[in-house]
Design a protein around this motif. Structure first.
Motif, PDB file in Angstrom:
ATOM      1  N   SER A  29       0.835  -1.209   0.000  1.00 22.12           N
ATOM      2  CA  SER A  29       0.000   0.000   0.000  1.00 22.12           C
ATOM      3  C   SER A  29       0.865   1.252   0.000  1.00 22.12           C
ATOM      4  CB  SER A  29      -0.951   0.002   1.199  1.00 22.12           C
ATOM      5  OG  SER A  29      -0.217  -0.034   2.416  1.00 22.12           O
ATOM      6  N   GLN A  32       2.098   1.898  -3.505  1.00 24.31           N
ATOM      7  CA  GLN A  32       1.054   2.535  -4.325  1.00 24.31           C
ATOM      8  C   GLN A  32       0.953   4.023  -3.996  1.00 24.31           C
ATOM      9  OE1 GLN A  32      -0.669   1.040  -6.867  1.00 24.31           O
ATOM     10  NE2 GLN A  32       0.771  -0.609  -6.456  1.00 24.31           N
ATOM     11  N   ASP A 110       4.019   5.554   5.395  1.00 25.82           N
ATOM     12  CA  ASP A 110       3.369   4.586   6.264  1.00 25.82           C
ATOM     13  C   ASP A 110       4.425   3.776   7.010  1.00 25.82           C
ATOM     14  OD1 ASP A 110       1.159   3.558   7.528  1.00 25.82           O
ATOM     15  OD2 ASP A 110       0.360   2.539   5.779  1.00 25.82           O
TER      16      ASP A 110
END
Length: 180
Positions: A29, A32, A110
Motif C-alpha cells: 500500500s 502505491q 506509512d
C-alpha cells in the motif's frame, strides 16, 4: 549601461536546483501511495530526483530504488523478532545511504514501526522529514502523536479530522485526502 537581461549561464546560476527526495515505503500500500506521490511531485517539480526504498509502482514513477520494499515486509510478532537483526542492519544501511545522498527531504511512507525510528535519526542529523499517512492515533496509541512530533517536521494525513489531533504539538499536519 548594464543589461537587465541575464545570460542563460547567469540564469542557471540563480535557478533553484531540482529537489532530491528520499522515500521509504515498506508495504504494498505504501508503494502505491509512493508512486502516486512521486507522480504528483513530478508535476510540480519536473526535474526532481527520487530515491530510496520502494516497489514496482514507485520504480514505474521514476524512483531509483536501493532496496525493494519487500525487504521490510514482515508481519506478526514472531516474524518481526526473527528478522529484527536484519531489519536493524537494513535501517542503519538506509540511514547511512540517505545521509550520504543529502536529500532536500526524506519522506517515510506509512510503515510507522520502521519509518518513525529512521525519521527520528535522520531529523537529528538535520534532514527535513515528512511522514506520509498519519498513524491511527485517533483509534489507538494516541501517544504516537507526540512521537511523530519528535520524528518529523510534517505529517501528511489521509483523513480531514487528523490534523487537529496533533493540536499544539511542534509538528505541521496537513490533510491530503485518501486515495480511494
Amino acid at each position: 549601461m548594464m543589461s537587465t537581461v541575464q545570460s542563460s549561464a547567469e540564469a542557471s546560476d540563480t535557478a533553484p536546483t531540482a529537489p532530491r527526495i528520499a522515500l521509504v515505503a515498506g508495504e504494498a500500500s505504501g508503494d502505491q501511495l509512493g508512486g502516486a506521490l512521486i507522480d504528483a511531485l513530478r508535476q510540480r517539480y519536473p526535474g526532481a530526483r527520487f530515491f530510496g526504498v520502494g516497489g514496482e509502482r514507485m520504480r514505474a514513477a521514476g524512483c531509483d530504488t536501493w532496496w525493494d520494499r519487500s525487504e521490510l515486509s514482515v508481519m506478526g510478532l514472531f516474524e518481526v523478532l526473527r528478522h529484527l537483526p536484519r531489519l536493524t542492519r537494513l535501517r542503519r544501511a538506509i540511514r547511512q545511504r540517505v545521509l550520504a545522498a543529502r536529500p532536500d527531504v526524506f519522506i517515510g511512507i506509512d510503515a510507522p514501526d520502521f519509518n518513525i525510528g529512521l525519521e527520528r535519526q535522520l531529523r537529528k542529523r538535520g534532514v527535513k522529514v515528512a511522514h506520509y499517512v498519519s498513524p491511527t492515533i485517533w483509534a489507538w496509541r494516541a501517544g504516537r502523536a507526540r512521537t511523530m512530533s519528535q520524528a518529523a517536521d510534517l505529517v501528511l494525513c489521509l483523513f480531514p479530522f487528523e490534523p487537529a489531533l496533533y493540536g499544539d504539538l511542534p509538528i505541521t499536519a496537513r490533510y491530503t485526502g485518501h486515495p480511494l
